[in-house]
Design a protein around this motif. Structure first.
Motif, PDB file in Angstrom:
ATOM      1  N   ALA A 427      -7.164  -3.538  -3.213  1.00  0.00           N
ATOM      2  CA  ALA A 427      -6.149  -2.806  -2.460  1.00  0.00           C
ATOM      3  C   ALA A 427      -5.337  -1.887  -3.358  1.00  0.00           C
ATOM      4  CB  ALA A 427      -5.230  -3.802  -1.737  1.00  0.00           C
ATOM      5  N   HIS A 430      -7.338   1.260  -4.085  1.00  0.00           N
ATOM      6  CA  HIS A 430      -7.456   2.158  -2.944  1.00  0.00           C
ATOM      7  C   HIS A 430      -6.140   2.877  -2.658  1.00  0.00           C
ATOM      8  CE1 HIS A 430     -11.490   1.712  -1.265  1.00  0.00           C
ATOM      9  NE2 HIS A 430     -11.474   0.492  -1.767  1.00  0.00           N
ATOM     10  N   LEU A 431      -5.033   2.181  -2.800  1.00  0.00           N
ATOM     11  CA  LEU A 431      -3.748   2.826  -2.558  1.00  0.00           C
ATOM     12  C   LEU A 431      -3.473   3.934  -3.567  1.00  0.00           C
ATOM     13  CD1 LEU A 431      -1.550  -0.293  -1.665  1.00  0.00           C
ATOM     14  CD2 LEU A 431      -2.355   1.512  -0.101  1.00  0.00           C
ATOM     15  N   SER A 440      -6.235   5.114 -10.041  1.00  0.00           N
ATOM     16  CA  SER A 440      -6.728   3.875  -9.432  1.00  0.00           C
ATOM     17  C   SER A 440      -6.986   2.807 -10.485  1.00  0.00           C
ATOM     18  CB  SER A 440      -7.992   4.151  -8.628  1.00  0.00           C
ATOM     19  OG  SER A 440      -9.005   4.706  -9.453  1.00  0.00           O
TER      20      SER A 440
END
Length: 482
Positions: A427, A430-431, A440
Motif C-alpha cells: 500500500a 502504491h500511494l 515508491s
C-alpha cells in the motif's frame, strides 16, 4: 553444528549467490529490453517454455532425489551421472524433432531457430544439476553457490556480447547453454570424491525413485507456463512479451527464494525424519513454513509496492503494460513460494498422495482462471492465474491438519501477520507511485523502518530466536507451535 545453523549457513550461501545472480539478471534484463523488441522476446519466451518442459524430463528429478537421500553413496551418485547423460541426450534430440515439426507450422518464425539453439542446454543441464546437488548434499553449499553465480554471470555476458554484435535474438538463446557449460565444468572439478560405499543402484531403479519428482515438477511447469501460452494464443506476441518480462521480474526472486529454501532445508529435514522414526517433528514443520510465509508475504509485498515503478525504470519506455501486471504477478509469486515449500515438505515426508492432491487443485484453479481470462479478454486476469497455488496450499493445510503434521492454527496466524505486514508495504508503494520509482521505493523503506520496533511481533522472528540464530533481546515471547 545444529540443524538450525546448518540451514542458516546453507541459506546464507544460497541467497548470497542468488543476490549476485539477481543483480546480474536485472542488468541483463535492462540491456535486452533495449536491444530486443517485445514481439521478438515473446517468441523467445514461448521457445523457452518448451525447453523448460523437456528440461524436467532430462533432469528426471535426479537433483531432488539426491538432496532427499538418507545417505549419498558413490554408487548412487554414479547412477545419477549415467541417467543424466542418457536423459540429456534423448531430450535434446527430441526437442530438435519438435523444432522440425514446428518449422512446418511456424514458417519463418524466429522461435524455431531459438528452440534449436536452446535445446543444447539439455545436453549439459542434467549432469550439472546432479553435480551441484551432490555438493549441497554433503554440505558444500559455498562451492555450489559460487559455481552457480559464475555460470550465471558468464552466460549473461556471452548473451549480451552476441546481442551487441548484432546477433539478435540468438544471443538470448546462447545464455542458457553457455551457463550450463560453465556450471558442468566447474562442478566436475569440484565433485565430491570421498563418499561412502553402498549398494549398487541400477539406472532403472534410480529412474523409478526420481520419476515421481520429475512428473510432479513437469506438472508444476506446465501449470506455471499455461498463462504465458494462453497469452500467445489470445493476445499475440506483443502482449506475451510484456507478460513474460513482468513474470521474469517476479520469477527471478521467486526462483532464488524457493530453490534456496529447498536446497538448504531438504537435507536437514531428511535427517530429522530419519532421526524421528520416519516423521518430521511438528515444530520443524512449523518453523520451515513460517520462514516461507515471511519470505513470501514480506518479500513480494515489497515487490508489489515498489516494483511497478522500478520495472518501468529498468526496462525503459514502452513497457507500461508489463509494469501494470507486476502487482498481480507478485501475489501469484507469494502463493507459489508457500505452495513450493509445502510440496518440498511432503516430498521429504514421502507422501506422494499429498503432492498429487495439492497439484490437482492448482491445475483446476489455473484452468478456471484461464477460462475467465478468455471470457473477459483481460491480461490482468491472466496474470492472476499465477495465484492458483493458493488453493493448493489450502489443500496442503487441510491434509496436514488431519494427519497432525503441524499445528495449523499457529501457522495460519503466522500467515496473517506476515500478510498484514506485506500489505502495508504494498500500500505504501502504491500511494507513493505518483512520485515515481524512487518515491515508491522510499515509501516502502519508510514503512519498513517504522515497523522495525515491532519486529518481535512477527512470528518469523520468534522462530529464528528459538533456533538460536539471533540473541533473544527485546523480543516478546510467542506461544510455540507444539
Amino acid at each position: 553444528m545444529s540443524g538450525g545453523r546448518v540451514v542458516l549457513r546453507g541459506l546464507g550461501w544460497s541467497y548470497a549467490g542468488s543476490v549476485a545472480a539477481v543483480l546480474v539478471l536485472l542488468g541483463y534484463t535492462a540491456c535486452t529490453a533495449r536491444l530486443v523488441s517485445p514481439a521478438t522476446f515473446g517468441q523467445y519466451a514461448l521457445a523457452a517454455t518448451v525447453i523448460t518442459v523437456f528440461g524436467h524430463f532430462s533432469n528426471a528429478g535426479l537433483a531432488t532425489c539426491l538432496l532427499r537421500a538418507d545417505v549419498l553413496t558413490r554408487q548412487l551418485l554414479r547412477g545419477a551421472w549415467l541417467v543424466a547423460a542418457q536423459t540429456g541426450l534423448v531430450c535434446c534430440a527430441a526437442v530438435q524433432g519438435v523444432a522440425l515439426l514446428a518449422a512446418a507450422r511456424w514458417h519463418g518464425s524466429e522461435a524455431v531457430g531459438l528452440l534449436r539453439l536452446l535445446a543444447l542446454q539439455l545436453l549439459l543441464g542434467p549432469a550439472a544439476s546432479v553435480a551441484l546437488a551432490a555438493l549441497r548434499r554433503i554440505g558444500r553449499a559455498r562451492a555450489a553457490a559460487l559455481l552457480e553465480t559464475c555460470g550465471q554471470i558468464t552466460g549473461c555476458a556471452a548473451g549480451l556480447t552476441l546481442l551487441g554484435a548484432g546477433w539478435s535474438p540468438w544471443g538470448l538463446a546462447a545464455t542458457g547453454p553457455v551457463s550450463c557449460l560453465v556450471l558442468l565444468t566447474g562442478a566436475l572439478l569440484a565433485r565430491p570424491r570421498a563418499l561412502p560405499d553402498g549398494e549398487r543402484v541400477p539406472p532403472r531403479e534410480l529412474l523409478g525413485q526420481s520419476g515421481f519428482f520429475a512428473g510432479l515438477n513437469l506438472a508444476q511447469s506446465l501449470t506455471n507456463n499455461a498463462p504465458l501460452w494462453c497469452s500467445g494464443a489470445l493476445f499475440g506476441p506483443t502482449a506475451t512479451g510484456h507478460l513474460s518480462r513482468a513474470s521474469l521480474c517476479t520469477g527471478i526472486p521467486l526462483t532464488a527464494l524457493a530453490t534456496g529454501l529447498q536446497r538448504a532445508t531438504a537435507p536437514v529435514l531428511a535427517e530429522a525424519r530419519a532421526a524421528h522414526s520416519g516423521r518430521v517433528p511438528r515444530q520443524t514443520v512449523h518453523d520451515l513454513m513460517c520462514a516461507a510465509s515471511a519470505a513470501a508475504f514480506l518479500g513480494f509485498g515489497a515487490v508489489a509496492g515498489a516494483g511497478p515503478g522500478g520495472l518501468g525504470l529498468l526496462l525503459g519506455p514502452g513497457w507500461d503494460t508489463a509494469a501494470a501486471l507486476l502487482p498481480a504477478l507478485a501475489v501469484g509469486a507469494a502463493c507459489a513460494l508457500l505452495y513450493s515449500a509445502g510440496i518440498s515438505l511432503d516430498e521429504v515426508r514421502r507422501d506422494p498422495r499429498a503432492c498429487v492432491t495439492a497439484q490437482s487443485a492448482v491445475v483446476a484453479a489455473t484452468l478456471a482462471l484461464l477460462a475467465l481470462a478468455a471470457l473477459t479478454r483481460s491480461v490482468t486476469v491472466l496474470a492472476l492465474a499465477t495465484a492458483a497455488p493458493a488453493l493448493g496450499h489450502a489443500v496442503q493445510l487441510k491434509r496436514w491438519l488431519s494427519q497432525q503434521v503441524v499445528a495449523v492454527r499457529p501457522l495460519l496466524r503466522a500467515h496473517t501477520a506476515h500478510a498484514t505486514a506485506g500489505t502495508a508495504l504494498c500500500a505504501a508503494g502504491h500511494l507513493a507511485a505518483p512520485a515515481g520509482a524512487l518515491g515508491s521505493t522510499a515509501a516502502v523503506l519508510a514503512v519498513a523502518a517504522a515497523c522495525w520496533p515491532l519486529r518481535s511481533r512477527l512470528p518469523v522472528v520468534e522462530v529464528v530466536v528459538r533456533r538460536g540464530l539471533i540473541p533473544r533481546r527485546h523480543t516478546r515471547t510467542l506461544t510455540p507451535a507444539t
